[in-house]
Design an enzyme around this catalytic site. Structure first.
Site, mmCIF file in Angstrom:
data_model
loop_
_atom_site.group_PDB
_atom_site.id
_atom_site.type_symbol
_atom_site.label_atom_id
_atom_site.label_comp_id
_atom_site.label_asym_id
_atom_site.label_seq_id
_atom_site.Cartn_x
_atom_site.Cartn_y
_atom_site.Cartn_z
ATOM 1 N N CYS A 161 0.697 -1.370 0.004
ATOM 2 C CA CYS A 161 0.193 0.059 0.169
ATOM 3 C C CYS A 161 0.876 1.191 -0.011
ATOM 4 O O CYS A 161 1.088 1.711 -0.867
ATOM 5 C CB CYS A 161 -1.159 -0.158 1.047
ATOM 6 S SG CYS A 161 -2.194 0.805 1.225
ATOM 7 N N HIS A 261 -3.851 -4.899 0.915
ATOM 8 C CA HIS A 261 -3.134 -5.277 2.264
ATOM 9 C C HIS A 261 -3.140 -6.903 2.216
ATOM 10 O O HIS A 261 -4.164 -7.212 3.064
ATOM 11 C CB HIS A 261 -3.637 -4.658 3.189
ATOM 12 C CG HIS A 261 -3.521 -3.274 3.525
ATOM 13 N ND1 HIS A 261 -2.232 -2.341 4.567
ATOM 14 C CD2 HIS A 261 -4.154 -1.577 2.756
ATOM 15 C CE1 HIS A 261 -2.338 -1.297 3.752
ATOM 16 N NE2 HIS A 261 -3.219 -1.262 3.369
ATOM 17 N N GLU A 263 -1.736 -8.695 4.639
ATOM 18 C CA GLU A 263 -1.962 -9.267 6.278
ATOM 19 C C GLU A 263 -2.594 -9.155 6.322
ATOM 20 O O GLU A 263 -3.142 -10.085 7.216
ATOM 21 C CB GLU A 263 -1.123 -8.628 6.852
ATOM 22 C CG GLU A 263 -1.768 -6.622 7.446
ATOM 23 C CD GLU A 263 -1.678 -6.142 6.131
ATOM 24 O OE1 GLU A 263 -2.433 -4.966 5.663
ATOM 25 O OE2 GLU A 263 -1.485 -6.833 4.779
#
Length: 288
Positions: A161, A261, A263
């Site tokens: 990002c 993202h 994660e």
């Protein structure tokens, strides 16, 4: 942990130790990032060595509350650490404390440039738009210098990002400072603090496509994006509205950036496993 961190651009984010390399002025060799290598990440050999590469994660510097304390902290959402560990790496946090030092970088096998606040527009030659706010100059200084050193050493990098935007700016590209002004919608950051699903299509033959396939449902929260792509990079995934959602390097080192993202979905380790695989090769070859 509660925090009052400003994540206007990238949303909800919005101890390994190794001796330094022998010669301080000797650059480490680079490794070719190929689709074949990505395939090996998805199906690793059963007798693969138990080397766990040290992966540096950039962090926020924000005021935060935890327990009875309310003070300045170097922090990062736990999901980043968990994803590195699940992918087979050892996570180390890198706080923004001035320009990065070569002796630190040479103890790392891979780096994740994590999400966070908007970049200072001066970093890509622009005047600030009213929608650009909550910048963190200290973090910019630390991470631009970290990326420069990582490139010089040939260290594998995964940029997330804000990290993707930083890579593009560092290599000479520019950013759209507020996507809704250009696109006429807020689909890339619908609700503050909540990731939205964006369907992303990858470019056939790219390393990103080899790792995640032709399409992915990405977790996004960003109001900025790449405007002019830096010359050393190629765009390797797009949203339906044309927004660049992934980049990779034309060069030999492993360098992938994603506007979403990874994660945010701890069941999908593919991108982080690709970084860990590249970092393993890098670390083992360096330490010979």
């Amino acid at each position: 942990m509660a925090s009052n961190a400003s994540d206007h651009d990238t949303g909800a984010d919005g101890p390994g130790h190794r001796p330094p390399a022998s010669a301080p002025d000797q650059a480490h060799p680079t490794r070719r990032a190929t689709p074949e290598a990505a395939a090996a990440v998805r199906d690793p050999a059963p007798d693969a060595p138990a080397f766990r590469p040290v992966i540096g994660l950039t962090t926020y510097s924000e005021r935060a509350r935890y327990g009875v304390w309310d003070q300045e902290c170097a922090l990062l959402p736990r999901d980043y650490v968990d994803l590195v560990e699940h992918a087979g790496g050892t996570a180390v946090l890198l706080p923004p404390v001035g320009a990065a030092r070569r002796e630190l970088v040479r103890r790392l096998d891979g780096i994740v440039l994590t999400g966070g606040a908007d970049l200072e527009p001066s970093r890509y030659g622009a005047a600030p738009d009213p929608a650009t706010r909550g910048t963190r100059p200290e973090r910019d200084e630390s991470e631009f210098s970290l990326f420069e050193l990582a490139r010089a050493e040939g260290i594998p990098v995964l940029a997330v990002c804000r990290g993707l935007q930083l890579v593009n700016a560092a290599l000479g590209g520019t950013l759209v400072q507020h996507l809704p002004d250009v696109l006429g919608h807020t689909d890339h950051a619908r609700t503050p603090g909540i990731f939205g699903a964006t369907r992303v299509t990858t470019v056939a033959g790219s390393l990103v496509a080899a790792i995640i396939g032709p399409e992915v449902k990405a977790n996004c929260h960003h109001h900025q994006a790449i405007e002019r792509l830096a010359e050393p990079l190629r765009a390797t995934a797009h949203a339906a509205d044309g927004t660049i959602e992934a980049i990779e390097s034309h060069g030999e080192s492993f360098l992938i950036g994603v506007q979403w993202h990874p994660e945010a979905d701890l069941t999908d380790h593919r991108l982080m496993r690709a970084l860990v695989a590249a970092a393993t090769t890098y670390g083992q070859e360096r330490d010979r």
